[in-house]
Design an enzyme around this catalytic site. Sequence first.
Site, PDB file in Angstrom:
ATOM      1  N   SER A 135       0.861  -1.179   0.000  1.00 17.72           N
ATOM      2  CA  SER A 135       0.000   0.000   0.000  1.00 17.72           C
ATOM      3  C   SER A 135       0.901   1.234   0.000  1.00 17.72           C
ATOM      4  O   SER A 135       1.699   1.410   0.909  1.00 17.72           O
ATOM      5  CB  SER A 135      -0.880  -0.045   1.256  1.00 17.72           C
ATOM      6  OG  SER A 135      -1.668   1.112   1.375  1.00 17.72           O
ATOM      7  N   LYS A 161      -0.948  -0.875  -4.452  1.00 16.64           N
ATOM      8  CA  LYS A 161      -2.173  -0.129  -4.127  1.00 16.64           C
ATOM      9  C   LYS A 161      -1.781   1.315  -3.881  1.00 16.64           C
ATOM     10  O   LYS A 161      -0.904   1.588  -3.065  1.00 16.64           O
ATOM     11  CB  LYS A 161      -2.815  -0.751  -2.889  1.00 16.64           C
ATOM     12  CG  LYS A 161      -3.822   0.130  -2.157  1.00 16.64           C
ATOM     13  CD  LYS A 161      -4.578  -0.683  -1.111  1.00 16.64           C
ATOM     14  CE  LYS A 161      -4.762   0.079   0.186  1.00 16.64           C
ATOM     15  NZ  LYS A 161      -5.470  -0.719   1.210  1.00 16.64           N
ATOM     16  N   LYS A 163      -2.837   4.979  -2.549  1.00 11.15           N
ATOM     17  CA  LYS A 163      -3.795   5.763  -1.776  1.00 11.15           C
ATOM     18  C   LYS A 163      -4.188   6.968  -2.624  1.00 11.15           C
ATOM     19  O   LYS A 163      -3.306   7.617  -3.226  1.00 11.15           O
ATOM     20  CB  LYS A 163      -3.155   6.215  -0.464  1.00 11.15           C
ATOM     21  CG  LYS A 163      -2.937   5.079   0.522  1.00 11.15           C
ATOM     22  CD  LYS A 163      -4.266   4.555   1.044  1.00 11.15           C
ATOM     23  CE  LYS A 163      -4.052   3.583   2.192  1.00 11.15           C
ATOM     24  NZ  LYS A 163      -5.354   3.130   2.755  1.00 11.15           N
ATOM     25  N   ASP A 189      -7.087   3.052  -3.192  1.00 12.02           N
ATOM     26  CA  ASP A 189      -7.841   3.093  -1.930  1.00 12.02           C
ATOM     27  C   ASP A 189      -8.091   4.545  -1.544  1.00 12.02           C
ATOM     28  O   ASP A 189      -7.152   5.311  -1.333  1.00 12.02           O
ATOM     29  CB  ASP A 189      -7.040   2.386  -0.824  1.00 12.02           C
ATOM     30  CG  ASP A 189      -7.809   2.284   0.497  1.00 12.02           C
ATOM     31  OD1 ASP A 189      -8.970   2.728   0.556  1.00 12.02           O
ATOM     32  OD2 ASP A 189      -7.229   1.758   1.466  1.00 12.02           O
ATOM     33  N   GLU A 214     -11.098   0.868  -3.686  1.00 14.70           N
ATOM     34  CA  GLU A 214     -11.442   0.504  -2.311  1.00 14.70           C
ATOM     35  C   GLU A 214     -12.075   1.691  -1.591  1.00 14.70           C
ATOM     36  O   GLU A 214     -11.531   2.803  -1.619  1.00 14.70           O
ATOM     37  CB  GLU A 214     -10.138   0.069  -1.611  1.00 14.70           C
ATOM     38  CG  GLU A 214     -10.281  -0.389  -0.176  1.00 14.70           C
ATOM     39  CD  GLU A 214      -8.924  -0.819   0.405  1.00 14.70           C
ATOM     40  OE1 GLU A 214      -7.950  -1.009  -0.371  1.00 14.70           O
ATOM     41  OE2 GLU A 214      -8.828  -0.947   1.637  1.00 14.70           O
ATOM     42  N   ASP A 239     -13.919  -1.654   2.504  1.00 14.71           N
ATOM     43  CA  ASP A 239     -13.027  -1.864   3.651  1.00 14.71           C
ATOM     44  C   ASP A 239     -13.789  -1.407   4.902  1.00 14.71           C
ATOM     45  O   ASP A 239     -14.431  -2.218   5.578  1.00 14.71           O
ATOM     46  CB  ASP A 239     -11.729  -1.065   3.414  1.00 14.71           C
ATOM     47  CG  ASP A 239     -10.778  -1.047   4.598  1.00 14.71           C
ATOM     48  OD1 ASP A 239     -11.106  -1.593   5.658  1.00 14.71           O
ATOM     49  OD2 ASP A 239      -9.673  -0.463   4.477  1.00 14.71           O
ATOM     50  N   LYS A 263     -10.163  -7.364   7.227  1.00 19.71           N
ATOM     51  CA  LYS A 263      -9.180  -7.024   8.261  1.00 19.71           C
ATOM     52  C   LYS A 263      -9.700  -7.585   9.577  1.00 19.71           C
ATOM     53  O   LYS A 263     -10.733  -7.134  10.067  1.00 19.71           O
ATOM     54  CB  LYS A 263      -9.037  -5.503   8.396  1.00 19.71           C
ATOM     55  CG  LYS A 263      -8.330  -4.821   7.248  1.00 19.71           C
ATOM     56  CD  LYS A 263      -8.247  -3.323   7.494  1.00 19.71           C
ATOM     57  CE  LYS A 263      -7.630  -2.605   6.316  1.00 19.71           C
ATOM     58  NZ  LYS A 263      -7.790  -1.134   6.431  1.00 19.71           N
ATOM     59  N   GLY A 291      -4.481  -4.563   5.692  1.00 15.48           N
ATOM     60  CA  GLY A 291      -3.486  -4.404   6.745  1.00 15.48           C
ATOM     61  C   GLY A 291      -3.723  -3.115   7.498  1.00 15.48           C
ATOM     62  O   GLY A 291      -4.396  -2.206   6.999  1.00 15.48           O
TER      63      GLY A 291
HETATM   64  O1  OSB Z   1      -7.354   1.617   4.428  1.00 13.71           O
HETATM   65  O2  OSB Z   1      -6.248  -0.144   4.119  1.00 13.71           O
HETATM   66  C1  OSB Z   1      -6.393   0.933   4.715  1.00 13.71           C
HETATM   67  C2  OSB Z   1      -3.416   1.535   7.017  1.00 13.71           C
HETATM   68  C3  OSB Z   1      -4.034   2.113   8.091  1.00 13.71           C
HETATM   69  C4  OSB Z   1      -5.386   2.347   8.034  1.00 13.71           C
HETATM   70  C5  OSB Z   1      -6.122   1.995   6.903  1.00 13.71           C
HETATM   71  C6  OSB Z   1      -5.505   1.375   5.829  1.00 13.71           C
HETATM   72  C7  OSB Z   1      -4.117   1.174   5.875  1.00 13.71           C
HETATM   73  C8  OSB Z   1      -3.360   0.608   4.782  1.00 13.71           C
HETATM   74  C9  OSB Z   1      -2.054  -0.033   5.135  1.00 13.71           C
HETATM   75  O3  OSB Z   1      -3.661   0.714   3.613  1.00 13.71           O
HETATM   76  C10 OSB Z   1      -1.931  -1.412   4.664  1.00 13.71           C
HETATM   77  C11 OSB Z   1      -0.753  -2.111   5.299  1.00 13.71           C
HETATM   78  O4  OSB Z   1      -0.815  -2.479   6.500  1.00 13.71           O
HETATM   79  O5  OSB Z   1       0.236  -2.294   4.604  1.00 13.71           O
HETATM   80 MG    MG Z   2      -8.520   0.606   2.991  1.00 16.70          MG
END
Ligand code: OSB
Ligand code: MG
Length: 369
Positions: A135, A161, A163, A189, A214, A239, A263, A291
């Site tokens: 991510s 992925k 953001k 995401d 996402e 999510d 998750k 994650g």
């Molecule tokens: O939206 O997936 C998410 C981390 C913290 C809070 C929300 C998210 C995330 C990540 C990190 O995208 C994913 C990872 O742990 O590598």
């Molecule tokens: Mg997410």
Amino acid sequence: MKIERVTLRRIALPLVSPFRTSLGVEYERVALLVRVTTSDAEGWGECVAGADASYSSEYVEGAEDVLVRHLVPPLLAAGSLTAHTVAPLLAGVKGHRMAKAALEMAILDAELREHGLSFAAALGAVADSVPSGVSVGIMDSVPELLDAVEGYLERGYRRIKLKIEPGWDVAPVRAVRERFGDDLLLQVDANAAYTRADARHLARLDDFALLLIEQPLDEEDLLGHAALVRSLRTPVCLDESIVSARSAADAIALGACQIVNVKPGRVGGYLEARRIHDVCAAAGVPVWCGGMLETGLGRAGNLALAALPNFTLPGDVSASDRYYETDVTEPFVLRDGNLPVPTGPGLGVAPIPGVLDEVTKSVRELSNL
Ligand code: OSB
Ligand code: MG
């Protein structure tokens, strides 16, 4: 199994690079670790609640408070229990799924260690390693993003992925697609950064053959997501909206998603996460493991979960060094783009005492004694 003692340990681990999302920037990961001691075993859990309440209503001090006041006491008072009886015992406390998940995880770890069974075996894993995705946070510029993505691809990550948020979406996605080609597995995401009025704008992402988008909208906006499913070619994945097997079943019935991010922390634990896997599998909806910047403890459990058969897309379970200089467990290392599913009893990993002490901010012991 009888719980004798529960230790809550607040830690802070510096991230190797700041992680920026539409929700804010993180420089370190705060986490609450839970250690459960029984007469025969000990087990570890990790609470994924963050420093603030931006991703969900839960946050680390709140999680600690509800554990101390409302969640740990009934378990200490219970006679014999198993991981499967934790959720029913705690059903009188509404919500607080991340706090409950951490406690159940620690109890499941202790129980499985006692029986010499791994998380993977207990959950029904069918693979011994899983493809690893990464991510990638929002950056100050597109060239900086391209460098970061290139670095991850050189290390072998199987899927990227990005953001996104309003102002950081079409341009970075186009740049990554043009630079790394059509074969790159790419998804985005939004962490709920858009509204229903952005549907036409989000449709511009349809040109880039994304695996999924996402959580574009607010976590409670299932009908908005259903409208997006109908208007986008890019598959919609949820999510934040998915907090239980029931909410997953409802989202699918409403046509609000085509893919689900699972998750364990967000849904109240590994046992509920497996139920979501099963509900989605029955509906023909693929899932992948999300994650929360977990330490090696949560990473170990997530790898076991990600080895279940309907986890058909690479997850956000990256190697330890993507997050931390020094993880609290032995580090998870990428091999040919995969991470190994732990095979030892329980989580198969435990914190390294010296490292744990270095990152500990506070410790609280709860017992009947
Ligand atoms: O939206 O997936 C998410 C981390 C913290 C809070 C929300 C998210 C995330 C990540 C990190 O995208 C994913 C990872 O742990 O590598
Ligand atoms: Mg997410």
